[in-house]
Design a protein around this motif. Structure first.
Motif, PDB file in Angstrom:
ATOM      1  N   ASN A 357      45.598  71.636  29.396  1.00  0.00           N
ATOM      2  CA  ASN A 357      45.525  70.643  30.650  1.00  0.00           C
ATOM      3  C   ASN A 357      44.629  70.923  31.608  1.00  0.00           C
ATOM      4  O   ASN A 357      43.945  69.993  32.121  1.00  0.00           O
ATOM      5  CB  ASN A 357      47.067  70.954  31.596  1.00  0.00           C
ATOM      6  N   LEU A 360      41.565  69.285  30.159  1.00  0.00           N
ATOM      7  CA  LEU A 360      41.591  67.632  30.491  1.00  0.00           C
ATOM      8  C   LEU A 360      41.271  67.353  31.743  1.00  0.00           C
ATOM      9  O   LEU A 360      40.695  66.113  32.042  1.00  0.00           O
ATOM     10  CB  LEU A 360      42.950  67.227  30.121  1.00  0.00           C
ATOM     11  N   GLN A 361      41.678  68.259  32.724  1.00  0.00           N
ATOM     12  CA  GLN A 361      41.360  67.853  34.023  1.00  0.00           C
ATOM     13  C   GLN A 361      39.875  67.769  34.550  1.00  0.00           C
ATOM     14  O   GLN A 361      39.506  67.175  35.257  1.00  0.00           O
ATOM     15  CB  GLN A 361      41.810  69.162  35.011  1.00  0.00           C
ATOM     16  N   ARG A 364      39.446  64.320  33.660  1.00  0.00           N
ATOM     17  CA  ARG A 364      40.541  63.509  34.282  1.00  0.00           C
ATOM     18  C   ARG A 364      39.985  63.256  35.808  1.00  0.00           C
ATOM     19  O   ARG A 364      40.370  62.081  36.276  1.00  0.00           O
ATOM     20  CB  ARG A 364      41.546  64.054  34.269  1.00  0.00           C
ATOM     21  N   ASN A 401      49.845  64.765  25.942  1.00  0.00           N
ATOM     22  CA  ASN A 401      48.767  64.510  26.767  1.00  0.00           C
ATOM     23  C   ASN A 401      47.347  64.352  26.325  1.00  0.00           C
ATOM     24  O   ASN A 401      46.681  63.314  26.594  1.00  0.00           O
ATOM     25  CB  ASN A 401      48.662  65.728  27.892  1.00  0.00           C
ATOM     26  N   VAL A 405      45.191  60.764  26.191  1.00  0.00           N
ATOM     27  CA  VAL A 405      43.850  60.529  26.659  1.00  0.00           C
ATOM     28  C   VAL A 405      42.931  59.726  25.450  1.00  0.00           C
ATOM     29  O   VAL A 405      42.326  59.053  25.839  1.00  0.00           O
ATOM     30  CB  VAL A 405      43.094  61.871  26.834  1.00  0.00           C
ATOM     31  N   ARG A 436      52.839  59.218  32.541  1.00  0.00           N
ATOM     32  CA  ARG A 436      52.024  58.595  31.471  1.00  0.00           C
ATOM     33  C   ARG A 436      52.749  57.455  30.606  1.00  0.00           C
ATOM     34  O   ARG A 436      52.037  56.500  30.440  1.00  0.00           O
ATOM     35  CB  ARG A 436      51.568  59.650  30.402  1.00  0.00           C
ATOM     36  N   ILE A 537      40.977  57.319  31.374  1.00  0.00           N
ATOM     37  CA  ILE A 537      41.712  58.240  30.946  1.00  0.00           C
ATOM     38  C   ILE A 537      43.303  58.056  31.124  1.00  0.00           C
ATOM     39  O   ILE A 537      44.049  58.490  30.539  1.00  0.00           O
ATOM     40  CB  ILE A 537      41.360  59.539  31.319  1.00  0.00           C
ATOM     41  N   TRP A 538      43.420  57.084  31.984  1.00  0.00           N
ATOM     42  CA  TRP A 538      44.875  56.881  32.340  1.00  0.00           C
ATOM     43  C   TRP A 538      45.596  55.854  31.691  1.00  0.00           C
ATOM     44  O   TRP A 538      46.899  55.545  31.949  1.00  0.00           O
ATOM     45  CB  TRP A 538      44.939  56.839  33.758  1.00  0.00           C
TER      46      TRP A 538
END
Length: 562
Positions: A357, A360-361, A364, A401, A405, A436, A537-538
């Protein structure tokens, strides 16, 4: 088929209570004897649950309720340790006749990058119920040697122990007076099983608590004998037309109650069974998870420990503390701590999950790094977490997650449902997956999960409320969205000034919109250039993205091509 049944019943991660194990054994044996068509609720109630011929399933829902829980137990097993079993056992809804299906062996997982090649060692968990005193004593001694270990020789061994969280005992809930003993027994067994789903809690064998309770030994012996830090106790009292259940958590270090709650339910069996699941969800939501009472003290201690002195568990707790506010200025420190923790404990599955995570941040929230390389690293880290511990819900969540993405919504949903099945009462799991789901267009389904996460525990990260802001904005309810935003205390998080600017602009409050936009650009000076990639990304869809970007433009944001 019997071999597959025994594989489930004897696996330490199969969380069914002894009664549900007996339920499963009964229906399988009846099926194998050729009496599958005769398996009915009445026969199960009489053979497994001790009911007599007057049993009425319209009044007493025990078979229906336990069947639902048993299906969850089976799903959790096949989502984790039983995923590669050649034969799959299920009890299809609409009846109680079991089904056996052969499973085609899955392709072996693609090897992780070279840097991730370490020897797998899944953490061991010890949860036993319904054992005799002698067996419990032997198993408890074995668990003590494996999990806690206190001698100098143990500490000098070269093998590394995996990081562990709080150690707790669930004591048998007492039935006071003529109260329903089945309620107290069921609550005790189900609480033990549900708490054991949380990989950072070490739940002592139920029998160890029974032994202490029966012998009348001071609870402090739980700490000296088993190194327990907490004990959960409770009682059930019949008040006539109501049944009162009290649950109490004891801090064994300070010998004081740190959490107490009472629950009142109707006295009819149907009302008791209907309320039992709600009580379990409430207790688990308040006590377990990274933001529950059981880990709050450990999180505070980890926060006070200098980063260079934190062990692997401290680093993971620091990550969850950081997730409360997501102050991006802390991201490099948390990332460094997790990476160091994996040097200390390369088999720590949850550290791999949170590392995924953190990777990914970086994309993100527009931090740094090559997008494709970061996604690949996040996927590898989440894959490693699942390889080390297939029953770790956080590992499957981070796989979900990563797929999200990439826009693999089907794969995201599949992995997310596995995570929820493994830990259905973990607010963090529900909030991540629910958010998500909502963003991908399943607003009702996703928001329902997020609302459950919020209801579980009042001490939850404020970002749990952002999906509702997104939804109200999408529906054009700008004032309502702003009211939700005002409840979120995350001033150093990108979304806070972003949404303040967008919502105030749509409400014609331009002074507030401009001030919020200035704060957004202070936090993220290159936001205008990065906006498209940050929003992409969302998986919000082009219509939503254009509406949001238009709102920010209305607030005064200048894009390079405008």
């Amino acid at each position: 088929m019997r071999a597959q049944l025994q594989r489930l019943l004897t696996h330490p991660d199969f969380s069914a209570t002894p009664q549900r194990c007996a339920f499963l054994s009964y229906v399988v044996e009846e099926y194998l004897a050729g009496r599958g068509d005769l398996i009915k609720g009445v026969s199960i109630a009489m053979s497994v649950f001790g009911r007599d011929e007057t049993f009425d399933q319209q009044v007493d829902p025990i078979v229906r309720m336990e069947a639902r829980r048993l299906r969850q137990d089976i799903d959790g097993y096949y989502a984790g340790p039983g995923r590669d079993d050649p034969l799959r056992l299920s009890i299809p809804k609409g009846g109680y006749t079991p089904r056996f299906e052969r499973v085609t062996p899955a392709e072996q997982a693609t090897p992780a990058p070279e840097a991730l090649h370490v020897k797998p060692l899944a953490p061991k968990r010890f949860v036993f119920a319904g054992l005799g005193v002698v067996a419990v004593a032997a198993l408890s001694a074995l668990m003590w040697g494996l999990v806690v270990g206190s001698s100098a020789s143990d500490r000098s061994r070269p093998e590394k122990m995996l990081p562990q969280g709080p150690v707790m005992a669930v004591l048998p809930f007492e039935t006071l007076g003529d109260g329903p003993s089945f309620f107290a027994e069921g609550i005790t067994q189900q609480l033990t099983s549900e708490l054991a789903r949380f990989r950072d809690l070490w739940v002592l064998p139920l029998g160890s608590g029974q032994r202490q309770a029966q012998s009348g030994t001071d609870l402090q012996s739980l700490r000296s004998e088993f190194n327990a830090e907490f004990a959960l106790e409770g009682s059930v009292v019949d008040k006539g037309d109501r049944i009162l259940l009290s649950a109490r958590l004891i801090d064994l270090n300070n010998q004081r109650y740190i959490w107490v709650n009472d629950y009142s339910v109707g006295s009819a069996p149907k009302e008791i069974y209907a309320a039992q699941d709600e009580i379990i969800r409430d207790v688990i939501g308040k006590l377990a998870g990274k933001y529950g009472v059981l880990t709050q003290n450990a999180m505070r201690i980890a926060a006070r420990t200098p980063p260079s002195n934190r062990d692997a568990y401290d680093c993971v707790l620091s990550y969850y503390s950081y997730q409360i506010s997501i102050d991006l200025a802390r991201h490099p420190t948390i990332m460094n701590c997790i990476q160091r923790s994996l040097e200390q404990s390369p088999d720590y599955a949850e550290a791999w999950a949170v590392l995924s995570n953190l990777y990914l941040q970086q994309i993100r929230f527009g931090l740094s790094g090559d997008r494709q390389e970061i996604i690949a690293a996040a996927e590898a880290a989440s894959r490693r977490a699942v390889e080390l511990d297939p029953s770790l819900a956080a590992g499957h969540l981070m796989q979900a997650n990563a797929r999200f993405v990439r826009g693999d919504i089907e794969g995201f949903r599949k992995a997310g449902h596995v995570a929820v099945g493994l830990s259905p009462n973990d607010g963090a799991i529900l909030a991540h997956f629910g958010m998500r789901l909502a963003f991908s267009g399943a607003w009702d389904e996703g928001l329902a999960l997020v609302d459950r996460a919020i209801a579980f525990n009042p001490v939850h990260p404020h970002w749990y409320h952002f999906p509702r802001v997104f939804y109200e904005f999408d529906q054009g309810n700008y004032q309502r969205a702003l009211a939700v935003l005002d409840q979120i205390d995350m001033p150093n998080f990108l979304w806070t000034p972003l949404w303040s600017a967008a919502l105030h602009a749509n409400l014609g409050q331009m002074e507030e919109a401009q001030a919020s936009l200035n704060e957004l650009l202070r936090q993220q000076p290159n936001f205008a250039a990065q906006a498209d990639s940050i929003l992409a990304i969302w998986q919000l869809g082009e219509r939503f993205e254009q509406k949001l970007l238009g709102s920010l433009q209305l607030a005064g944001l200048v894009f390079e091509d405008s």
